[in-house]
Write a protein that holds these residues in place. Structure first.
Motif, PDB file in Angstrom:
ATOM      1  N   GLU A   1       0.863   4.163  -3.229  1.00 42.00           N
ATOM      2  CA  GLU A   1       0.868   5.379  -2.545  1.00 42.00           C
ATOM      3  C   GLU A   1       1.645   6.412  -2.970  1.00 42.00           C
ATOM      4  O   GLU A   1       1.876   7.222  -3.662  1.00 42.00           O
ATOM      5  CB  GLU A   1       0.793   5.915  -1.285  1.00 42.00           C
ATOM      6  CG  GLU A   1      -0.835   5.227  -1.015  1.00 42.00           C
ATOM      7  CD  GLU A   1      -0.863   5.587   0.770  1.00 42.00           C
ATOM      8  OE1 GLU A   1       0.245   5.238   1.390  1.00 42.00           O
ATOM      9  OE2 GLU A   1      -1.854   4.972   1.091  1.00 42.00           O
TER      10      GLU A   1
ATOM     11  N   ARG B   1       1.149  -1.194   0.294  1.00 39.63           N
ATOM     12  CA  ARG B   1      -0.232  -0.098  -0.112  1.00 39.63           C
ATOM     13  C   ARG B   1       1.191   0.889  -0.188  1.00 39.63           C
ATOM     14  O   ARG B   1       0.734   2.317  -0.641  1.00 39.63           O
ATOM     15  CB  ARG B   1      -1.096   0.053   1.270  1.00 39.63           C
ATOM     16  CG  ARG B   1      -1.820   1.419   1.857  1.00 39.63           C
ATOM     17  CD  ARG B   1      -2.462   0.797   2.458  1.00 39.63           C
ATOM     18  NE  ARG B   1      -1.897   1.072   3.602  1.00 39.63           N
ATOM     19  CZ  ARG B   1      -1.758   1.552   4.659  1.00 39.63           C
ATOM     20  NH1 ARG B   1      -1.073   3.382   4.155  1.00 39.63           N
ATOM     21  NH2 ARG B   1      -0.690   1.535   5.825  1.00 39.63           N
ATOM     22  N   GLU B   2       1.776   1.141   1.090  1.00 40.56           N
ATOM     23  CA  GLU B   2       2.442   2.598   0.668  1.00 40.56           C
ATOM     24  C   GLU B   2       3.254   2.521  -0.525  1.00 40.56           C
ATOM     25  O   GLU B   2       3.518   3.588  -0.770  1.00 40.56           O
ATOM     26  CB  GLU B   2       4.041   2.064   2.115  1.00 40.56           C
ATOM     27  CG  GLU B   2       3.115   2.159   2.983  1.00 40.56           C
ATOM     28  CD  GLU B   2       4.405   2.352   4.690  1.00 40.56           C
ATOM     29  OE1 GLU B   2       5.314   2.083   3.910  1.00 40.56           O
ATOM     30  OE2 GLU B   2       4.538   1.397   5.112  1.00 40.56           O
TER      31      GLU B   2
END
Length: 87
Positions: free
Chosen positions: A67, A63-64
């Motif tokens: 992003e 997810r990081e």
């Protein structure tokens, strides 16, 4: 992704090109570990023993990474410096 490209009438663009661009950016421009990057590309683990023991999908790390990729893709382009061809 292929459907999006078809809707855009872009037969000159491939999904592999997008994946390759992401892989180059992630490996060259970030500090994310190789395994997280490979998981994001849905690549498996070659080592059978490690694959059998690894149950996690590193979701939080992916997810990081995604992003950061989103910020990169939506940021204004940098300055381009044209170099002379001196042949």
């Amino acid at each position: 992704m292929l459907t999006v490209l078809k809707r855009m009438s872009r037969p000159d663009v491939t999904t592999h090109g997008f994946r390759s661009t992401f892989r180059d950016w992630a490996g060259d421009c970030t500090d994310f570990d190789r395994q997280t990057i490979e998981f994001a590309l849905a690549h498996g683990i070659d080592d059978k023993t490690e694959a059998a023991c690894r149950r996690s999908t590193a979701f939080a790390k992916r997810r990081e990474l995604m992003e950061a990729w989103g910020r990169f893709c939506t940021s204004p382009p940098g300055d381009v410096i044209l170099l002379e061809n001196r042949r």
